[in-house]
Scaffold this motif. Sequence first.
Motif, mmCIF file in Angstrom:
data_model
loop_
_atom_site.group_PDB
_atom_site.id
_atom_site.type_symbol
_atom_site.label_atom_id
_atom_site.label_comp_id
_atom_site.label_asym_id
_atom_site.label_seq_id
_atom_site.Cartn_x
_atom_site.Cartn_y
_atom_site.Cartn_z
ATOM 1 N N ASN A 286 0.806 -1.222 0.000
ATOM 2 C CA ASN A 286 0.000 0.000 0.000
ATOM 3 C C ASN A 286 0.838 1.271 0.000
ATOM 4 O OD1 ASN A 286 -2.567 -1.304 0.086
ATOM 5 N ND2 ASN A 286 -2.224 -1.756 2.257
ATOM 6 N N SER A 287 2.146 1.103 0.067
ATOM 7 C CA SER A 287 3.018 2.281 0.088
ATOM 8 C C SER A 287 3.077 2.918 -1.297
ATOM 9 C CB SER A 287 4.426 1.904 0.530
ATOM 10 O OG SER A 287 5.082 1.126 -0.463
ATOM 11 N N ALA A 288 3.388 4.195 -1.310
ATOM 12 C CA ALA A 288 3.486 4.928 -2.584
ATOM 13 C C ALA A 288 4.575 4.339 -3.475
ATOM 14 C CB ALA A 288 3.759 6.409 -2.311
ATOM 15 N N LEU A 289 5.688 3.927 -2.863
ATOM 16 C CA LEU A 289 6.804 3.391 -3.646
ATOM 17 C C LEU A 289 6.433 2.042 -4.261
ATOM 18 C CD1 LEU A 289 9.545 4.597 -4.288
ATOM 19 C CD2 LEU A 289 10.528 3.289 -2.401
ATOM 20 N N ALA A 290 5.716 1.201 -3.501
ATOM 21 C CA ALA A 290 5.275 -0.088 -4.040
ATOM 22 C C ALA A 290 4.314 0.112 -5.210
ATOM 23 C CB ALA A 290 4.610 -0.913 -2.944
ATOM 24 N N LYS A 291 3.420 1.079 -5.090
ATOM 25 C CA LYS A 291 2.481 1.376 -6.173
ATOM 26 C C LYS A 291 3.232 1.855 -7.418
ATOM 27 C CE LYS A 291 -1.313 2.665 -3.050
ATOM 28 N NZ LYS A 291 -2.133 3.802 -2.541
ATOM 29 N N ALA A 292 4.269 2.643 -7.200
ATOM 30 C CA ALA A 292 5.061 3.134 -8.331
ATOM 31 C C ALA A 292 5.777 1.980 -9.034
ATOM 32 C CB ALA A 292 6.075 4.168 -7.847
ATOM 33 N N VAL A 293 6.336 1.048 -8.255
ATOM 34 C CA VAL A 293 7.019 -0.108 -8.841
ATOM 35 C C VAL A 293 6.047 -0.917 -9.700
ATOM 36 C CG1 VAL A 293 8.110 -2.329 -8.317
ATOM 37 C CG2 VAL A 293 8.848 -0.269 -7.120
ATOM 38 N N GLU A 294 4.816 -1.102 -9.219
ATOM 39 C CA GLU A 294 3.819 -1.828 -10.008
ATOM 40 C C GLU A 294 3.519 -1.103 -11.313
ATOM 41 O OE1 GLU A 294 2.685 -4.930 -9.490
ATOM 42 O OE2 GLU A 294 4.231 -4.833 -7.920
ATOM 43 N N LYS A 295 3.449 0.215 -11.262
ATOM 44 C CA LYS A 295 3.233 0.988 -12.488
ATOM 45 C C LYS A 295 4.416 0.829 -13.453
ATOM 46 C CE LYS A 295 0.247 4.756 -10.799
ATOM 47 N NZ LYS A 295 0.109 6.220 -10.716
ATOM 48 N N LEU A 296 5.629 0.825 -12.898
ATOM 49 C CA LEU A 296 6.816 0.632 -13.731
ATOM 50 C C LEU A 296 6.799 -0.745 -14.390
ATOM 51 C CD1 LEU A 296 9.665 2.129 -11.489
ATOM 52 C CD2 LEU A 296 8.548 3.213 -13.439
ATOM 53 N N LYS A 297 6.386 -1.761 -13.643
ATOM 54 C CA LYS A 297 6.334 -3.121 -14.191
ATOM 55 C C LYS A 297 5.350 -3.204 -15.354
ATOM 56 C CE LYS A 297 7.708 -5.620 -9.998
ATOM 57 N NZ LYS A 297 7.270 -6.531 -8.905
ATOM 58 N N ILE A 298 4.235 -2.514 -15.241
ATOM 59 C CA ILE A 298 3.256 -2.503 -16.329
ATOM 60 C C ILE A 298 3.862 -1.877 -17.582
ATOM 61 C CG2 ILE A 298 1.071 -1.471 -17.094
ATOM 62 C CD1 ILE A 298 0.102 -1.782 -14.143
ATOM 63 N N ARG A 299 4.598 -0.780 -17.399
ATOM 64 C CA ARG A 299 5.276 -0.148 -18.536
ATOM 65 C C ARG A 299 6.286 -1.116 -19.167
ATOM 66 N NH1 ARG A 299 5.020 5.282 -19.539
ATOM 67 N NH2 ARG A 299 3.694 6.456 -18.124
ATOM 68 N N ALA A 300 7.085 -1.760 -18.318
ATOM 69 C CA ALA A 300 8.117 -2.665 -18.824
ATOM 70 C C ALA A 300 7.503 -3.838 -19.585
ATOM 71 C CB ALA A 300 8.974 -3.173 -17.667
ATOM 72 N N GLU A 301 6.381 -4.373 -19.078
ATOM 73 C CA GLU A 301 5.700 -5.486 -19.750
ATOM 74 C C GLU A 301 5.179 -5.083 -21.120
ATOM 75 O OE1 GLU A 301 2.769 -6.541 -16.883
ATOM 76 O OE2 GLU A 301 4.213 -7.555 -15.554
ATOM 77 N N LYS A 302 4.893 -3.800 -21.290
ATOM 78 C CA LYS A 302 4.437 -3.291 -22.587
ATOM 79 C C LYS A 302 5.613 -2.947 -23.512
ATOM 80 C CE LYS A 302 0.136 -1.236 -20.828
ATOM 81 N NZ LYS A 302 -0.596 0.042 -20.593
ATOM 82 N N GLY A 303 6.832 -3.160 -23.020
ATOM 83 C CA GLY A 303 8.010 -2.842 -23.821
ATOM 84 C C GLY A 303 8.464 -1.408 -23.703
ATOM 85 N N LEU A 304 7.865 -0.657 -22.773
ATOM 86 C CA LEU A 304 8.238 0.751 -22.577
ATOM 87 C C LEU A 304 9.315 0.811 -21.508
ATOM 88 C CD1 LEU A 304 4.612 2.237 -22.521
ATOM 89 C CD2 LEU A 304 6.100 1.818 -24.492
ATOM 90 N N LYS A 305 10.560 0.561 -21.915
ATOM 91 C CA LYS A 305 11.653 0.371 -20.956
ATOM 92 C C LYS A 305 12.617 1.546 -20.885
ATOM 93 C CE LYS A 305 11.464 -4.654 -21.388
ATOM 94 N NZ LYS A 305 12.220 -5.892 -21.657
ATOM 95 N N GLY A 306 12.320 2.610 -21.619
ATOM 96 C CA GLY A 306 13.206 3.760 -21.591
ATOM 97 C C GLY A 306 13.839 4.024 -22.939
ATOM 98 N N ILE A 307 14.919 4.774 -22.922
ATOM 99 C CA ILE A 307 15.576 5.172 -24.175
ATOM 100 C C ILE A 307 15.942 3.971 -25.031
ATOM 101 C CG2 ILE A 307 17.760 6.094 -25.079
ATOM 102 C CD1 ILE A 307 17.547 8.359 -23.138
ATOM 103 N N GLU A 308 16.435 2.919 -24.379
ATOM 104 C CA GLU A 308 16.904 1.761 -25.139
ATOM 105 C C GLU A 308 15.803 1.158 -26.002
ATOM 106 O OE1 GLU A 308 19.220 -2.466 -24.457
ATOM 107 O OE2 GLU A 308 17.893 -1.705 -22.908
ATOM 108 N N SER A 309 14.571 1.136 -25.509
ATOM 109 C CA SER A 309 13.468 0.545 -26.270
ATOM 110 C C SER A 309 12.770 1.561 -27.169
ATOM 111 C CB SER A 309 12.442 -0.082 -25.309
ATOM 112 O OG SER A 309 11.791 0.919 -24.545
ATOM 113 N N GLY A 310 13.200 2.814 -27.084
ATOM 114 C CA GLY A 310 12.596 3.857 -27.914
ATOM 115 C C GLY A 310 11.475 4.612 -27.235
ATOM 116 N N GLU A 311 11.005 4.071 -26.106
ATOM 117 C CA GLU A 311 9.953 4.761 -25.363
ATOM 118 C C GLU A 311 9.928 4.263 -23.926
ATOM 119 O OE1 GLU A 311 5.109 5.692 -25.521
ATOM 120 O OE2 GLU A 311 6.070 4.510 -27.105
ATOM 121 N N GLY A 312 9.762 5.209 -23.004
ATOM 122 C CA GLY A 312 9.567 4.884 -21.601
ATOM 123 C C GLY A 312 8.472 5.808 -21.116
ATOM 124 N N PHE A 313 8.877 6.837 -20.371
ATOM 125 C CA PHE A 313 7.933 7.907 -20.037
ATOM 126 C C PHE A 313 7.845 8.910 -21.185
ATOM 127 C CE2 PHE A 313 8.899 6.191 -15.861
ATOM 128 C CZ PHE A 313 7.641 6.162 -15.290
#
Length: 317
Positions: A286-313
Motif C-alpha cells: 500500500n506504500s506509494a513506492l510499491a504502487k510506483a514499482v507496479e506501475k513501472l512493471k506494467i510499462r516494462a511489460e508493454k516494452g516501454l523500458k526507456g531510451i533503449e526501447s525507444g519509449e519509456g515515459f
Amino acid sequence: MKIKNVTIAGGGVLGAQIAYATAFHGYNVTIWGRSEGSIERVRPRIDQLHGIYTKELDIAPSYIGASNPNYPRSFFADKSEITEEKIAELKKLNEEVYTGLKYTTDLKEAFADADLIIEAIAERVDEKKAFYEKIAPFLKEEAIIVTNSSTLLPSTFKEFTGREEKFLSLHFANNIHRQNLAEVMKHDTTSEEALNLVVDFAKSIGMYPAVIKKEQPGYILNSLLVPLLDAALRLYGNDVAEPKDIDMDWKIGTGSPRGPFEIIDIVGITTVINITSLNPEVQDKNSALAKAVEKLKIRAEKGLKGIESGEGFYKYN
C-alpha cells in the motif's frame, strides 16, 4: 600487472557502453553473455553505440577553436586535443572497434586470458554470487574482478570470488562517453595494488575516477540520485502528479537539464525496478513506492523500458 585483455560480463545498457568505451581506448575486449539470445540482444546496442560515436566524431570539428566546447570528455583529455588529425584517428579507431569486439558464451574463452573482468549483470545478489563462483575456476591468478553494481557493496560478494584482495567496485554513470565518471570503491580486504590498477584503468579509458574511501551503499552518485528518484516515484505512485509535470517542476525550479523521469528513462526502467524493489518500503504493497514499482512493471511489460526501447515515459528516435 599490465591490463590488456578485458572481459565484460553482461551486455545490457551499461555493459555495452563499458565494452565499447574500453575497446575505443585500445584494450582487447570480449563481451560474455549467458546464452546466444543474450549475445543477440547485445549486438543492436553495439550498433547504436557505433552510430553515437560516429555522430559525435562527425560534429567534433565544430569544437576546434571554441572557447568552451561541449565535447565528449572520454574522447579528448582536454580541448587542446581536438584537432582534425585526432578526429581522423578516432574515426578510424571507431570502425576498428565496431568490427573487432568479440562475443562469446563460453566461460573459458571469455575469462581464461582476462586481466580484468567487469561484471555488469543484473542487480540481483544471488545471480552475482552464482556468477563469481562459476567463473572462478577459469581465472588466472593475477586477474582482477570489478563489479559495476550501482547500489550493492563489494563486501557482499568478496567471499564468492575466490580472490578477495583482487575484487572491488567500479561503477560507471550512464552515457559514459560524455558523463565520464567511474566510482572506485574497495572493501576492507581489497589490496592497494588492485585499487591503484583499477584507478589507472579508469583514467586510461577517459573516465574521472572518484575514489570512495570506505564502503557506502549507493556510492556517491546514487547516494545523491536515488533519494531524488524515490521521491519522484512516490509522487507518481500516489497519483500526485503526472511524470511530465514532476519533471518540468524539477527542471524549472532547479535549473537541472533533466527531470527524474527523464533520468529513469536513461537508466532503464527495468534497472530502476530492480533497484527500487530492494527498498524495504516496497514490501508494503500500500506504500506509494510499491504502487510506483507496479506501475513501472506494467510499462516494462508493454516494452516501454526507456531510451533503449525507444519509449519509456517519453518517446525517442
